[in-house]
Design an enzyme around this catalytic site. Structure first.
Site, PDB file in Angstrom:
ATOM      1  N   GLU A   1      24.146 -10.230 -23.356  1.00 29.20           N
ATOM      2  CA  GLU A   1      24.964 -10.577 -21.989  1.00 29.20           C
ATOM      3  C   GLU A   1      25.578 -11.951 -22.030  1.00 29.20           C
ATOM      4  O   GLU A   1      26.651 -12.037 -21.381  1.00 29.20           O
ATOM      5  CB  GLU A   1      24.009 -10.440 -20.877  1.00 29.20           C
ATOM      6  CG  GLU A   1      23.665  -9.137 -20.421  1.00 29.20           C
ATOM      7  CD  GLU A   1      22.351  -8.427 -21.286  1.00 29.20           C
ATOM      8  OE1 GLU A   1      22.010  -8.872 -22.240  1.00 29.20           O
ATOM      9  OE2 GLU A   1      21.843  -7.348 -20.621  1.00 29.20           O
TER      10      GLU A   1
ATOM     11  N   GLU B   1      16.298  -3.796 -21.803  1.00 26.39           N
ATOM     12  CA  GLU B   1      15.681  -3.889 -20.679  1.00 26.39           C
ATOM     13  C   GLU B   1      15.267  -2.638 -20.122  1.00 26.39           C
ATOM     14  O   GLU B   1      13.846  -2.800 -19.359  1.00 26.39           O
ATOM     15  CB  GLU B   1      16.657  -4.597 -19.460  1.00 26.39           C
ATOM     16  CG  GLU B   1      16.987  -5.996 -19.769  1.00 26.39           C
ATOM     17  CD  GLU B   1      18.130  -6.262 -18.737  1.00 26.39           C
ATOM     18  OE1 GLU B   1      19.414  -5.967 -18.719  1.00 26.39           O
ATOM     19  OE2 GLU B   1      17.934  -7.521 -18.013  1.00 26.39           O
TER      20      GLU B   1
HETATM   21  N1  3HC Z   1      30.055  -0.470 -21.259  1.00 26.64           N
HETATM   22  C1  3HC Z   1      31.104   0.547 -21.131  1.00 26.64           C
HETATM   23  N2  3HC Z   1      31.995   0.770 -22.561  1.00 26.64           N
HETATM   24  C2  3HC Z   1      31.369   0.066 -23.597  1.00 26.64           C
HETATM   25  C3  3HC Z   1      30.160  -0.583 -23.542  1.00 26.64           C
HETATM   26  C4  3HC Z   1      29.659  -0.833 -22.486  1.00 26.64           C
HETATM   27  N3  3HC Z   1      28.369  -1.443 -22.356  1.00 26.64           N
HETATM   28  N4  3HC Z   1      29.892  -1.069 -24.826  1.00 26.64           N
HETATM   29  C5  3HC Z   1      30.831  -0.264 -25.749  1.00 26.64           C
HETATM   30  N5  3HC Z   1      31.689   0.339 -24.888  1.00 26.64           N
HETATM   31  C6  3HC Z   1      32.965   1.166 -25.200  1.00 26.64           C
HETATM   32  C7  3HC Z   1      33.862   0.358 -25.914  1.00 26.64           C
HETATM   33  O1  3HC Z   1      34.770  -0.299 -25.015  1.00 26.64           O
HETATM   34  C8  3HC Z   1      34.775   1.270 -26.890  1.00 26.64           C
HETATM   35  O2  3HC Z   1      35.639   1.953 -26.108  1.00 26.64           O
HETATM   36  P1  3HC Z   1      37.033   2.449 -26.723  1.00 26.64           P
HETATM   37  O3  3HC Z   1      36.646   3.534 -27.560  1.00 26.64           O
HETATM   38  O4  3HC Z   1      37.685   3.010 -25.290  1.00 26.64           O
HETATM   39  O5  3HC Z   1      37.791   1.256 -27.050  1.00 26.64           O
HETATM   40  C9  3HC Z   1      33.582   2.265 -27.208  1.00 26.64           C
HETATM   41  O6  3HC Z   1      32.497   2.027 -26.147  1.00 26.64           O
HETATM   42  C10 3HC Z   1      33.116   1.909 -28.703  1.00 26.64           C
HETATM   43  O7  3HC Z   1      32.702   0.456 -28.618  1.00 26.64           O
HETATM   44  P2  3HC Z   1      32.743  -0.268 -30.042  1.00 26.64           P
HETATM   45  O8  3HC Z   1      34.189  -0.061 -30.482  1.00 26.64           O
HETATM   46  O9  3HC Z   1      32.755  -1.624 -29.849  1.00 26.64           O
HETATM   47  O10 3HC Z   1      31.803   0.486 -30.917  1.00 26.64           O
HETATM   48  P3  3HC Z   1      31.188  -0.118 -32.111  1.00 26.64           P
HETATM   49  O11 3HC Z   1      30.403   1.107 -32.793  1.00 26.64           O
HETATM   50  O12 3HC Z   1      31.735  -1.038 -32.871  1.00 26.64           O
HETATM   51  O13 3HC Z   1      29.903  -0.864 -31.602  1.00 26.64           O
HETATM   52  C11 3HC Z   1      28.204  -1.607 -29.907  1.00 26.64           C
HETATM   53  C12 3HC Z   1      28.851  -0.337 -30.688  1.00 26.64           C
HETATM   54  C13 3HC Z   1      27.420  -2.436 -30.882  1.00 26.64           C
HETATM   55  C14 3HC Z   1      27.265  -1.000 -28.837  1.00 26.64           C
HETATM   56  C15 3HC Z   1      29.376  -2.546 -29.198  1.00 26.64           C
HETATM   57  O14 3HC Z   1      30.257  -1.680 -28.325  1.00 26.64           O
HETATM   58  C16 3HC Z   1      28.739  -3.357 -28.168  1.00 26.64           C
HETATM   59  O15 3HC Z   1      28.277  -4.534 -28.511  1.00 26.64           O
HETATM   60  N6  3HC Z   1      28.789  -2.988 -26.909  1.00 26.64           N
HETATM   61  C17 3HC Z   1      28.341  -4.122 -25.708  1.00 26.64           C
HETATM   62  C18 3HC Z   1      26.868  -4.212 -25.590  1.00 26.64           C
HETATM   63  C19 3HC Z   1      26.675  -5.266 -24.469  1.00 26.64           C
HETATM   64  O16 3HC Z   1      27.139  -6.260 -24.068  1.00 26.64           O
HETATM   65  N7  3HC Z   1      25.691  -4.792 -23.834  1.00 26.64           N
HETATM   66  C20 3HC Z   1      25.362  -5.469 -22.356  1.00 26.64           C
HETATM   67  C21 3HC Z   1      26.093  -5.189 -21.607  1.00 26.64           C
HETATM   68  S1  3HC Z   1      25.965  -5.914 -19.980  1.00 26.64           S
HETATM   69  C22 3HC Z   1      24.304  -5.423 -19.307  1.00 26.64           C
HETATM   70  O17 3HC Z   1      23.954  -4.497 -19.993  1.00 26.64           O
HETATM   71  C23 3HC Z   1      24.091  -6.010 -17.997  1.00 26.64           C
HETATM   72  C24 3HC Z   1      22.707  -5.883 -17.674  1.00 26.64           C
HETATM   73  O18 3HC Z   1      21.612  -6.829 -18.078  1.00 26.64           O
HETATM   74  C25 3HC Z   1      22.487  -5.555 -16.170  1.00 26.64           C
END
Ligand code: 3HC
Length: 666
Positions: free
Chosen positions: A124, A104
């Site tokens: 999301e 976004e």
């Molecule tokens: N916020 C806070 N922490 C996050 C995060 C996020 N969005 N995404 C990942 N982390 C943290 C994980 O909890 C993890 O923490 P830890 O080491 O303490 O366990 C660390 O970052 C590493 O994450 P992964 O183990 O998942 O690392 P990968 O390299 O395997 O994957 C990734 C990376 C593809 C970015 C994966 O973490 C992921 O899919 N993250 C979530 C993405 C997501 O859902 N984004 C949307 C969020 S909601 C949003 O944006 C609302 C908006 O529309 C207003």
């Protein structure tokens, strides 16, 4: 350290985000981006702006940890407004994954350039949410309604090349020259000036949205978020931008306040937490797994082997009899070919995987394997014999794993002279599909063996959870606490279909009796039709063995679709009549109290005994191993939501012994 810094490159200001591990949009990043834009606008010599990230990825989303905290200024919307309305062109330079709020953010830049390996998406929906910073309103303007609907409601990211085709990015950079290419692109765009996504017309109409719903009806059953995502995209087709944004905000807040998103966010962290083993040194040296042995070419052994072959890890598979070995190898090939027919593999990949499989009739061929997984008949004597032989054959340091689903891993380990190398690796059927792996830590399992088993699980795409030695470990131990009362309820007057429906309405893929029919009613049956002590004995005595012969608790057609069976109901009723229990109407609530509440109770007992590291691990087991609906967050999360007091009261009313720790919470 500051999470956002700026760098001048003559007339281009580069704003750099550095907020490890995934550059999430924490409040200080939002502030830093806003300040960066203000700096560019306040300096007449800056003509264009680039936003890029340090580290392994572009912004991967909002900071999910902030969702449960008091809101902090600036709001993401304010920062993004400042960007989109900037009078100087802003270019997003994307590498890694631009996800959720990250994507976004790029939509509020005026142009986008991405590395070829980048991925872009709005996941999301997988957190029970929708893109809440304008994604549902800007994507239909940039990529069209249909593509926007698929991205928002499906949640899967698209690779950069496809993003270019869709118009989601304007240009691909070189794989190693993003920073320089983005600055050059920014200079080119100075003459063009800013192009705000919100000012573009929506492309297409909402006519395809109903078809998306129909195509996904089964997958989305019970979920709120996919439908809310589609409603917002649809709103973009009929409302002016600002009203569409207001609609999106309302829908976002509804989801954010609801229990489904809370459950799905809980699972996001639970899954990551499960990989962590408490009390182990961080720098523990893993054992190298280059070659795997699997004993048993039946359904389990074959499925287990497929996981490794798919990751290019050679497997030697051992059976006792040539015919069974051939059949097992044939099934693996057939499964891969079926996947290839669906486009998941090329035929070359199928041949490469089959080429990495060595069938054998001798355990001696496992001598050079780094990991051997035993998947033979579930009998302690048989397992002990196998492990005794492995002890003599396998090289020192090899990990010896049992796929047992109930048996005592310590007793199995005692059949060897190296119990420190023995561990449980319990896969779930079908083992090439189900994501769960219970890694069972024996009393003497070495730390590096445990860590290697967990890491191996991750390597083959599983979600691995540590379990302690107890009958059935975490998953099957809890399963048995629902099967027994389900049977008892039949004696009191409920029907299999009624009980199963309560479970499927709850969101489980199948109920207790559908599961029994799938597994086979004759497993463990004494095979004496004259000895009828249970309903199962009575069904087996009437040749009703489950799905495998088309009749069990239900009748099955050729496609294995079950319908209520008058014959099975008559058999159940006849047996029931011998129990002298009065027949009564059983309410759906009672079924929940007697089949689901005991599982929560058992979860507490498992924690008390230290057989699971944490409550969230139990949730992971049930979601990935048994299909507990993710929007209910697993049995422990659901139990807390349901209310410990209510559960304790009901369990006591039904005469079920309550775990002390559960009582303490009530
Ligand atoms: N916020 C806070 N922490 C996050 C995060 C996020 N969005 N995404 C990942 N982390 C943290 C994980 O909890 C993890 O923490 P830890 O080491 O303490 O366990 C660390 O970052 C590493 O994450 P992964 O183990 O998942 O690392 P990968 O390299 O395997 O994957 C990734 C990376 C593809 C970015 C994966 O973490 C992921 O899919 N993250 C979530 C993405 C997501 O859902 N984004 C949307 C969020 S909601 C949003 O944006 C609302 C908006 O529309 C207003």
């Amino acid at each position: 350290m500051q999470s956002v810094t700026t760098q001048r490159h003559d007339d281009v200001l580069v704003i750099i985000v550095n907020n490890p591990p995934v550059n999430a949009l924490s409040w200080h990043v939002r502030q830093g981006l806003k300040d960066g834009v203000a700096e560019a606008l306040g300096d007449a010599s800056v003509k264009a702006v680039v936003i890029r990230c340090d580290g392994s990825t572009f912004i991967a989303g909002a900071d999910i940890t902030e969702f449960t905290q008091a809101p902090k200024e600036p709001a993401l919307g304010d920062t993004l407004d400042a960007m989109e309305t900037s009078s100087k062109p802003i270019i997003a330079a994307i590498h890694g994954t631009a996800l959720g709020g990250g994507l976004e953010t790029t939509l509020c830049c005026h142009y986008r350039i991405a590395e070829p390996s980048a991925k872009l998406g709005v996941p999301e929906v997988k957190l029970g949410l929708l893109p809440g910073a304008g994604g549902t309103q800007r994507l239909p303007r940039l990529v069209g309604v249909e593509a926007a609907a698929a991205m928002c409601a499906g949640g899967d990211p698209v690779p950069a090349a496809k993003a270019l085709e869709m118009g989601l990015v304007d240009r691909l950079a070189g794989e190693d020259s993003l920073a320089a290419d983005a600055i050059a692109f920014a200079r080119e765009m100075i003459a063009k000036g800013p192009r705000a996504t919100r000012d573009l017309p929506v492309k297409g109409d909402a006519s395809g949205i109903e078809a998306i719903k129909a195509a996904n009806a089964r997958k989305w059953k019970g979920f709120d978020a996919p439908y809310a995502n589609l409603a917002c995209v649809e709103a973009a087709t009929r409302l002016p931008f600002d009203e569409g944004m207001a609609f999106e905000r309302t829908e976002f807040m509804k989801l954010m306040m609801g229990s489904q998103s809370a459950a799905q966010r809980h699972m996001f962290f639970a899954e990551r937490q499960a990989a962590k083993i408490d009390g182990l040194a961080k720098d523990i040296q893993l054992r190298e797994i280059k070659k795997v042995g699997v004993i048993g070419a039946g359904t389990m052994g074959g499925g287990i082997s497929m996981n490794f072959l798919a990751k290019g890890i050679p497997v030697t598979i051992v059976e006792m009899v040539q015919e069974n070995l051939d059949r097992g190898v044939g099934v693996i090939r057939k499964n891969y070919e079926a996947s290839a027919a669906k486009g998941r593999f090329t035929s070359e990949q199928v041949e490469a995987m089959m080429g990495a499989l060595t069938p054998s009739l001798s355990l001696d061929d496992l001598a050079d394997c780094d990991l051997v997984i035993e998947a033979v008949y579930e009998s302690m004597d048989v397992k002990k014999e196998v492990f005794g032989k492995l002890d003599a054959i396998c090289k020192p340091g090899a990990i010896l794993a049992s796929n047992t689903s109930y048996l005592d891993v310590d007793e199995i380990a005692a059949a060897t002279s190296r119990p420190q190398d023995v561990v449980g690796m319990h896969f779930f059927s079908p083992a090439n599909v189900m994501k769960l792996l219970e890694v069972v830590r024996g009393a003497k399992t070495a730390d590096d063996v445990l860590s290697t088993a967990m890491a191996t699980g991750k390597r083959i795409g599983k979600v691995a959870v540590v379990a302690g030695v107890c009958h059935g470990f975490i998953g099957n131990r809890m399963l048995s606490t629902r099967q027994a009362p389900a049977m008892q309820l039949l004696l009191e007057g409920a029907t299999p279909a009624q009980i199963d429906k309560v479970h499927t309405d709850f969101g489980m893929p199948m109920g207790p009796f559908q599961m029994s029919d799938l597994a086979g009613l004759d497993i463990g049956w004494h095979r004496d039709p004259s000895k009828i002590e249970t309903i199962r004995d009575a069904l087996c005595a009437a040749d009703r063995f489950g799905q495998k012969n088309g009749k069990g608790f239900y009748d099955y057609d050729a496609k294995r679709v079950g319908t209520e069976s008058p014959e099975a109901l008559a058999i159940i009723e006849k047996f029931r009549a011998t129990s002298n229990l009065p027949k009564r109407d059983i309410s759906d609530q009672e079924i929940i109290e007697r089949t689901l509440y005991p599982m929560v109770n058992e979860g507490y007992k498992i924690l008390e005994e230290g057989k699971a590291q944490r409550a969230s691990d139990i949730d992971v087991v049930w979601i990935y191993g048994y299909g507990w609906p993710v929007y209910r967050g697993g049995p422990m999360f659901w139990g807390a939501l349901e209310g410990e007091g209510k559960i304790v009261e009901a369990l006591e009313r039904h005469g079920i012994a309550v775990a002390d720790s559960l009582k303490a919470k009530a």
